[in-house]
Scaffold this motif. Structure first.
Motif, short mmCIF file in Angstrom:
data_model
loop_
_atom_site.label_atom_id
_atom_site.label_comp_id
_atom_site.label_asym_id
_atom_site.label_seq_id
_atom_site.Cartn_x
_atom_site.Cartn_y
_atom_site.Cartn_z
N GLN A 94 0.83 -1.19 0.00
CA GLN A 94 0.00 0.00 0.00
C GLN A 94 0.87 1.26 0.00
O GLN A 94 1.76 1.41 0.83
CB GLN A 94 -0.90 0.02 1.24
CG GLN A 94 -1.62 1.31 1.51
CD GLN A 94 -2.73 1.60 0.53
OE1 GLN A 94 -3.71 0.87 0.50
NE2 GLN A 94 -2.59 2.64 -0.28
N GLN A 95 0.62 2.16 -0.96
CA GLN A 95 1.34 3.43 -0.98
C GLN A 95 0.87 4.31 0.18
O GLN A 95 -0.33 4.39 0.46
CB GLN A 95 1.08 4.16 -2.30
CG GLN A 95 1.70 3.50 -3.51
CD GLN A 95 1.38 4.25 -4.79
OE1 GLN A 95 0.89 5.37 -4.76
NE2 GLN A 95 1.66 3.63 -5.93
N LEU A 96 1.81 4.95 0.86
CA LEU A 96 1.49 5.86 1.95
C LEU A 96 1.34 7.28 1.42
O LEU A 96 2.06 7.69 0.51
CB LEU A 96 2.58 5.79 3.02
CG LEU A 96 2.87 4.40 3.60
CD1 LEU A 96 3.93 4.48 4.68
CD2 LEU A 96 1.60 3.75 4.13
N ASP A 97 0.42 8.02 2.02
CA ASP A 97 0.13 9.37 1.54
C ASP A 97 1.01 10.38 2.28
O ASP A 97 0.54 11.13 3.13
CB ASP A 97 -1.34 9.68 1.75
CG ASP A 97 -1.77 10.93 0.99
OD1 ASP A 97 -1.02 11.36 0.09
OD2 ASP A 97 -2.86 11.46 1.28
N PRO A 130 10.74 10.29 8.08
CA PRO A 130 10.14 10.02 9.40
C PRO A 130 8.62 9.95 9.36
O PRO A 130 8.01 9.22 10.15
CB PRO A 130 10.63 11.19 10.26
CG PRO A 130 11.01 12.26 9.31
CD PRO A 130 11.47 11.57 8.07
N GLU A 131 7.99 10.69 8.46
CA GLU A 131 6.53 10.63 8.34
C GLU A 131 6.09 9.25 7.89
O GLU A 131 5.12 8.68 8.43
CB GLU A 131 6.03 11.69 7.35
CG GLU A 131 4.51 11.72 7.22
CD GLU A 131 4.01 12.60 6.08
OE1 GLU A 131 2.78 12.77 5.97
OE2 GLU A 131 4.85 13.11 5.31
N ALA A 132 6.80 8.67 6.92
CA ALA A 132 6.47 7.32 6.45
C ALA A 132 6.65 6.30 7.55
O ALA A 132 5.83 5.38 7.73
CB ALA A 132 7.34 6.97 5.24
N LEU A 133 7.73 6.43 8.32
CA LEU A 133 7.97 5.49 9.41
C LEU A 133 6.87 5.60 10.47
O LEU A 133 6.41 4.59 11.02
CB LEU A 133 9.34 5.75 10.04
CG LEU A 133 9.73 4.83 11.20
CD1 LEU A 133 9.71 3.36 10.77
CD2 LEU A 133 11.10 5.21 11.73
N ARG A 137 -4.25 7.97 6.01
CA ARG A 137 -2.92 8.44 5.58
C ARG A 137 -2.31 7.53 4.52
O ARG A 137 -1.10 7.41 4.40
CB ARG A 137 -2.00 8.55 6.80
CG ARG A 137 -2.56 9.49 7.87
CD ARG A 137 -1.72 9.51 9.11
NE ARG A 137 -0.47 10.21 8.89
CZ ARG A 137 0.48 10.32 9.82
NH1 ARG A 137 0.31 9.74 11.02
NH2 ARG A 137 1.59 10.98 9.57
N VAL A 138 -3.19 6.85 3.77
CA VAL A 138 -2.72 6.04 2.65
C VAL A 138 -3.35 6.58 1.37
O VAL A 138 -4.41 7.18 1.39
CB VAL A 138 -3.08 4.55 2.83
CG1 VAL A 138 -2.42 3.99 4.08
CG2 VAL A 138 -4.59 4.34 2.90
N LYS A 139 -2.65 6.38 0.26
CA LYS A 139 -3.16 6.86 -1.02
C LYS A 139 -4.33 5.99 -1.46
O LYS A 139 -4.41 4.81 -1.12
CB LYS A 139 -2.06 6.88 -2.07
CG LYS A 139 -1.00 7.95 -1.80
CD LYS A 139 -0.03 8.09 -2.94
CE LYS A 139 1.02 9.14 -2.67
NZ LYS A 139 0.47 10.50 -2.64
N ARG A 140 -5.24 6.59 -2.21
CA ARG A 140 -6.42 5.89 -2.70
C ARG A 140 -6.43 5.92 -4.22
O ARG A 140 -5.84 6.80 -4.84
CB ARG A 140 -7.70 6.55 -2.17
CG ARG A 140 -7.79 6.66 -0.65
CD ARG A 140 -8.04 5.32 0.02
NE ARG A 140 -9.34 4.80 -0.32
CZ ARG A 140 -10.46 5.05 0.36
NH1 ARG A 140 -10.43 5.85 1.41
NH2 ARG A 140 -11.62 4.48 0.02
#
Length: 618
Positions: A16-19, A93-96, A206-209
């Motif tokens: 899943q891609q994170l936003d 750090p946001e992704a983590l 907080r994940v891309k749609r």
């Protein structure tokens, strides 16, 4: 199929891609671009490197059978990190943090230090020839007693434009990989678990749609079969069908294995040049080939053409292996004469290679080098058929069948990334992670707090418009009005060709607020949204643009105006009203609404019309 008897086991890997605002190892935005916006391009050749033990991964070795030149499109929103011409920046750090949030929601245990590894990938999807990935958490809970084994944080691959051309806009977007244990034993269970994990991911907000932002890889095996990884299943509703068809494929391959063994089947490893036999052929494929090579498969007659899953035969599997050498496919005598090859040519072919009645002959046509490589691949896959079901990585085709991609990767695929520092996950960081409300719980709350029916509440909770719905309700918009506008009206307008996506969330919020303030009727919402879409990009604030759209609907209609119009319409149809009594309310309501064209709330019109009918009838 009796899946318990078959010994079906399945697990899922969800990507899943994170936003996030920035990519995982650089500060570039996570914005996708159209290929026409590219600012340049460059080319690369990729090859596998040896592991620390001096081994080359078997999947990478397979990709190296054909030397390929890859082209990459670059943009003003990518940098030298994506080009593999600059070392990576520290981990985002946001992704983590998002990754740790999801781990906490699944009751997992974080690792003490996040170490980045390199995963060998030379199919062109990474300019460096590897993908960076890092283990973040272990052992989580799922419904039905199933478990999540690991969560990893990795960089998204480049997007394939066509053939050997890739676009670098997607490369490096943070991607979470959630891997379950092989704890599912029916196709339906696999789909249910995938649906639950997807719901957990969306619950973060907080994940891309959208299409391509989430992909499921499914690992499937049956007793006496083999573990097969099916890549890139994007449609949740197809997951159960993919598992069913893989179980069917493995069952049929085992049946073919048993029959081959009963026949004493074997592969004749003599590759025969039969180019001269087809000198005058009418087959366009064979006519233009520089070399035509044949392989005799002893005892395979009738089995190479046997269906193993919808739209796929054992010959399809052999063809997939041959394509790794750059050929278009293979012909075999279970399907010939066909494709311009005559019965006489088939007879000469069988006689020339010494094929008996129970034998099948496969032929490949290409340059001599590619044809030789492809013939070797056909023999390899035929030997596998005698052994049973090979371990493979496969890709999903339309409707749920699959095709061979490459062997399953081994341990030699991974090695340490020395350009990225490790990241410590201390108690303070872990405890600071807040767990968001699940979408299922949010839907239940919408029923309790807002009085929405269960179906509408679930639609809202799982919608991409959830955040806007909650913002509208907080601004004083009635929940039902907000929900029906966002889920019903917008969808209907889009179906009618209105580009509702051009209307900003701020404009929709301003429009709903105007309706609640009585400056526009809710019946006018479709026309106002269409007007906002038509004039998208114009000057002014969202509120000013909504006011301008309301003005196009005509001057405001007062209560006195409504009463006058209602009296006139009832008077013109007095005979009808007296005949039908209060039953005339519905038909007359339509007449009044048509004249006022959505400029007045329907409830106001209904109440006015009811009073006028009661006055007339009394």
């Amino acid at each position: 199929m009796d899946y318990e008897k078959l010994g079906l086991k399945a697990g899922i890997e969800i990507h899943q891609q994170l936003d996030t605002a920035e990519k995982l190892f650089c500060r570039c935005p996570t914005t996708l671009r159209d290929a026409s916006e590219r600012t340049g391009e460059f080319h690369r050749y990729l090859r596998a490197t040896e592991s620390e033990l001096g081994e080359i991964d078997r999947a990478a070795r397979e990709e190296m059978k054909l030397v390929r030149k890859f082209r990459y499109y670059t943009y003003d929103t990518v940098c030298l990190v994506e080009h593999d011409e600059e070392p990576p920046a520290p981990m985002n750090p946001e992704a983590l943090e998002i990754c740790l949030t999801i781990a906490k929601m699944l009751e997992m245990t974080p690792v003490e230090q996040v170490h980045t590894m390199r995963k060998l990938v030379i199919d062109g999807s990474n300019t460096s020839g590897f993908q960076r990935t890092a283990l973040v958490a272990l052992s989580g809970a799922l419904p039905g007693g199933c478990r999540v084994e690991t969560i990893c944080l990795e960089e998204e691959a480049a997007q394939r434009v066509e053939d050997e051309t890739f676009s670098l806009d997607r490369l490096g977007i943070p991607l979470i990989e959630i891997t379950t244990a092989p704890c599912m034993h029916t196709p339906e269970a696999v789909q249910e678990v995938a649906g639950h994990i997807g719901m957990v991911l969306r619950s973060t907000g907080r994940v891309k749609r959208g299409l391509g932002t989430i992909r499921q890889d499914i690992n499937v095996s049956i007793a006496d079969g083999a573990r097969v990884e099916i890549k890139g299943v994007q449609d949740l509703d197809l997951i159960a069908e993919v598992v069913r068809r893989e179980a069917e494929r493995q069952t049929n391959l085992l049946a073919i294995r048993d029959e081959l063994r009963e026949r004493g089947a074997r592969v004749d490893h003599t590759v025969v040049d039969v180019t001269a036999l087809f000198a005058g052929t009418a087959s366009s494929i064979l006519k233009k080939a520089k070399a035509i090579l044949a392989v005799r498969l002893c005892g395979f007659a009738g089995l190479v053409g046997r269906v193993i899953q919808p739209g796929r035969r054992l010959g399809s599997e052999m063809s997939d292996y041959a394509k790794k050498c750059g050929v278009g496919g293979i012909f075999h005598t279970d399907e010939l004469p066909a494709y311009g090859v005559t019965a006489e040519e088939v007879a000469r072919l069988r006689e020339f290679v010494g094929a008996a009645e129970e034998d099948c002959v496969a032929i490949v046509a290409a340059t001599r080098q590619r044809a030789g490589c492809a013939a070797e691949q056909v023999m390899i896959r035929a030997e596998m058929a005698i052994s049973g079901v090979p371990e493979e990585t496969r890709k999903m085709l339309e409707e749920g069948s699959t095709a061979y991609m490459r062997p399953l990767p081994g341990a030699a695929r991974m090695y340490p990334e020395t350009d990225v520092f490790e990241v410590a996950i201390g108690d303070a960081l872990w405890e600071s992670i807040a767990v968001p409300e699940l979408l299922t719980g949010r839907a239940e709350r919408f029923v309790r707090e807002f009085g929405l029916d269960e179906g509408l509440a679930r639609q809202v909770a799982f919608s991409e418009r959830l955040a806007l719905f909650e913002k509208a309700v907080s601004a004083g918009v009635r929940p039902t009005l907000a929900a029906r506008t966002l889920l019903g009206t917008c969808r209907e307008l889009a179906r009618d060709g209105v580009d509702v996506a051009r209307v900003s969330e701020e404009e929709i919020l301003a429009l709903l607020s105007a309706v609640e303030a009585g400056r526009a009727a809710k019946e006018a919402i479709p026309d106002l949204l269409a007007e906002l879409a038509r004039t998208a990009g114009g000057a002014g604030t969202p509120g000013e643009r909504v006011d301008a759209a309301i003005e196009t609907m005509g001057p405001a209609v007062s209560q006195a105006d409504v009463e006058e119009i209602v009296r006139r319409i009832v008077a013109e149809r007095e005979a009808f009203a007296r005949e039908k009594g209060m039953g005339a309310l519905g038909p007359l309501m339509g007449v009044v609404m048509q004249e006022l064209r959505g400029s007045v709330d329907g409830k106001v019109i209904s109440e006015t019309l009811r009073r006028e009918l009661q006055r007339l009838l009394s």
